[in-house]
Write an enzyme that holds these catalytic residues in place. Structure first.
Site, short mmCIF file in Angstrom:
data_model
loop_
_atom_site.label_atom_id
_atom_site.label_comp_id
_atom_site.label_asym_id
_atom_site.label_seq_id
_atom_site.Cartn_x
_atom_site.Cartn_y
_atom_site.Cartn_z
N ALA A 67 0.87 -1.17 0.00
CA ALA A 67 0.00 0.00 0.00
C ALA A 67 0.91 1.23 0.00
CB ALA A 67 -0.89 -0.02 1.24
N GLY A 112 0.55 -5.02 0.85
CA GLY A 112 -0.64 -5.09 -0.01
C GLY A 112 -0.34 -5.73 -1.36
N GLU A 115 -0.51 -9.37 -0.75
CA GLU A 115 -1.94 -9.68 -0.52
C GLU A 115 -2.71 -9.69 -1.84
OE1 GLU A 115 -1.95 -6.55 2.55
OE2 GLU A 115 -3.11 -7.96 3.73
N GLU A 135 4.38 -5.24 7.27
CA GLU A 135 3.56 -4.22 7.95
C GLU A 135 3.99 -3.96 9.39
OE1 GLU A 135 2.38 -6.56 5.97
OE2 GLU A 135 0.85 -5.72 4.66
N1 DAK Z 1 4.63 3.25 -0.71
C1 DAK Z 1 5.03 4.43 -1.24
N2 DAK Z 1 6.21 4.60 -1.87
C2 DAK Z 1 7.01 3.54 -1.93
C3 DAK Z 1 6.68 2.27 -1.40
C4 DAK Z 1 5.41 2.15 -0.76
N3 DAK Z 1 4.97 1.01 -0.25
N4 DAK Z 1 7.71 1.44 -1.62
C5 DAK Z 1 8.64 2.13 -2.27
N5 DAK Z 1 8.25 3.40 -2.47
C6 DAK Z 1 8.97 4.47 -3.13
C7 DAK Z 1 10.14 4.98 -2.28
O1 DAK Z 1 9.69 5.92 -1.33
C8 DAK Z 1 11.02 5.59 -3.33
O2 DAK Z 1 10.51 6.87 -3.68
P1 DAK Z 1 11.48 8.16 -3.89
O3 DAK Z 1 12.23 8.32 -2.61
O4 DAK Z 1 12.37 7.75 -5.04
O5 DAK Z 1 10.55 9.28 -4.21
C9 DAK Z 1 10.83 4.67 -4.52
O6 DAK Z 1 9.60 3.98 -4.31
C10 DAK Z 1 11.93 3.65 -4.67
O7 DAK Z 1 12.06 2.95 -3.43
P2 DAK Z 1 13.45 2.79 -2.65
O8 DAK Z 1 14.37 3.92 -2.97
O9 DAK Z 1 13.13 2.52 -1.24
O10 DAK Z 1 14.02 1.47 -3.37
P3 DAK Z 1 15.01 0.38 -2.75
O11 DAK Z 1 15.40 -0.49 -3.88
O12 DAK Z 1 16.08 1.02 -1.91
O13 DAK Z 1 14.10 -0.47 -1.75
C11 DAK Z 1 12.09 -1.67 -1.05
C12 DAK Z 1 13.01 -1.22 -2.24
C13 DAK Z 1 10.85 -2.34 -1.67
C14 DAK Z 1 12.83 -2.68 -0.18
C15 DAK Z 1 11.72 -0.41 -0.22
O14 DAK Z 1 11.23 0.60 -1.11
C16 DAK Z 1 10.68 -0.68 0.81
O15 DAK Z 1 10.97 -1.25 1.86
N6 DAK Z 1 9.45 -0.26 0.52
C17 DAK Z 1 8.36 -0.36 1.45
C18 DAK Z 1 7.86 -1.76 1.48
C19 DAK Z 1 6.76 -1.93 2.48
O16 DAK Z 1 6.93 -1.72 3.69
N7 DAK Z 1 5.62 -2.32 1.97
C20 DAK Z 1 4.47 -2.57 2.80
C21 DAK Z 1 3.65 -1.35 2.81
S1 DAK Z 1 2.47 -1.50 4.09
C22 DAK Z 1 -4.44 -1.71 6.11
C23 DAK Z 1 -4.56 -1.74 4.75
C24 DAK Z 1 -3.48 -2.11 4.01
C25 DAK Z 1 -2.27 -2.41 4.62
C26 DAK Z 1 -2.19 -2.40 5.98
C27 DAK Z 1 -3.25 -2.05 6.75
N8 DAK Z 1 -5.52 -1.31 6.92
C28 DAK Z 1 -6.25 -0.15 6.51
C29 DAK Z 1 -5.71 -1.88 8.19
C30 DAK Z 1 -1.14 -2.68 3.81
C31 DAK Z 1 0.03 -2.18 4.22
C32 DAK Z 1 1.18 -2.23 3.37
O17 DAK Z 1 1.19 -2.71 2.26
#
Ligand code: DAK
Length: 261
Positions: A67, A112, A115, A135
């Site tokens: 997400a 997400g 998921e 998450e």
């Molecule tokens: N959201 C927004 N931007 C994201 C992103 C994300 N999930 N993942 C990556 N980006 C963006 C980065 O901010 C960066 O943007 P700029 O700084 O260039 O503007 C760009 O994509 C490239 O990312 P990185 O520079 O970080 O690239 P790396 O190769 O260094 O790292 C990575 C890749 C995938 C390991 C890293 O980007 C990362 O850890 N990303 C976050 C992954 C993550 O935590 N995903 C889970 C998100 S939480 C709910 C509903 C839904 C959910 C939960 C609750 N309820 C309402 C209860 C779902 C939650 C999730 O999915």
């Protein structure tokens, strides 16, 4: 269909290919992208010219990195609930969609994104894919059905390990534990997904839809209730032209021409 800002949607013969295209944010799912995905599935629900759907992510790096954290960071409880409702509705639409949906996981499938892939019927992954439910690193839990679908796919222990540690696994490990079904070199992934969709397109569409429904609905009930679901679906197919044609074609030693009727 109205203009889509975050998706590229293309019909390749009888397969609808949906590419999530927010490459700069690693195809993270913002609200608008979830709404567009919902719109695409809703508008093809009754489209008989589509026999399967392939979902993938734009670029070489990500399927969907989760997400959109930037968008989520500003939410309060009401906003979080609304976000979750949109994502949950989409995953349920995919799970109950009357045509098979294949996830072609070309890179990161996190949160997400994992998921979304789990709501699909078949998961094919590139050797470069990395999957996980990170998450807990953000102080939340999976919100698009992850705690439920992951345990159904890989069992309670592995689901606990992935959700509680938030650690990513590579494609080989995801394959080993049953989170993805097949792994391919990156350059072959889309062709393999399209090939699989094409094979399914040659089968009776009503049978394919019934089989998908039976497997999915059966997983939520006990075995005997599941067998009842199967019995009714099996019986229902004997009222269709496709059943007549399929069996006639076999006896006439020719390929069946299914019409989905
Ligand atoms: N959201 C927004 N931007 C994201 C992103 C994300 N999930 N993942 C990556 N980006 C963006 C980065 O901010 C960066 O943007 P700029 O700084 O260039 O503007 C760009 O994509 C490239 O990312 P990185 O520079 O970080 O690239 P790396 O190769 O260094 O790292 C990575 C890749 C995938 C390991 C890293 O980007 C990362 O850890 N990303 C976050 C992954 C993550 O935590 N995903 C889970 C998100 S939480 C709910 C509903 C839904 C959910 C939960 C609750 N309820 C309402 C209860 C779902 C939650 C999730 O999915």
């Amino acid at each position: 269909m109205t203009e889509l800002k975050n998706l590229h949607v293309e019909k390749r013969e009888t397969t609808l290919v949906i590419t999530i295209s927010r490459e700069k944010a690693l195809n993270a799912l913002n609200k608008e992208t979830v709404a567009e995905l919902q719109q695409v599935f809703d508008s093809h629900q009754d489209d008989d010219s589509i026999r399967a759907v392939v979902i993938t992510g734009a670029g070489p790096k990500a399927f969907v990195a989760g997400a959109d954290i930037a968008e989520m960071s500003a939410l309060d409880a009401a906003g979080g609930t609304e976000l979750s409702a949109g994502g949950l509705a989409l995953t349920m639409t995919i799970q109950t969609f009357p045509k098979p949906v294949i996830a072609a996981i070309n890179g990161f499938a996190l949160g997400g994104g994992c998921e979304l892939a789990m709501a699909c019927d078949i998961r094919l992954a590139s050797e470069k894919a990395r999957l996980g439910q990170p998450e807990v690193n953000l102080g939340v839990i999976p919100g698009y059905g992850g705690t439920q679908r992951l345990s159904r796919l890989v069992g309670r222990g592995k689901a606990m390990q992935l959700v509680l540690t938030g650690e990513m696994i590579d494609a080989a490990e995801a394959h080993r534990i049953g989170l993805v079904d097949e792994v391919f070199p990156p350059e072959q992934l889309i062709d393999k997904a399209l090939e699989m969709a094409k094979v399914i397109a040659t089968k009776g569409p009503l049978a394919v839809a019934a089989a998908k429904g039976c497997i999915n609905r059966g997983l939520d009930v006990d075995l005997s209730a599941g067998c009842d679901i199967e019995k009714n679906a099996f019986g229902g197919l004997f009222d269709t032209s496709d059943q007549t044609e399929g069996m006639k074609a076999f006896m006439e030693k020719r390929k069946a021409e299914f019409t989905g009727k």
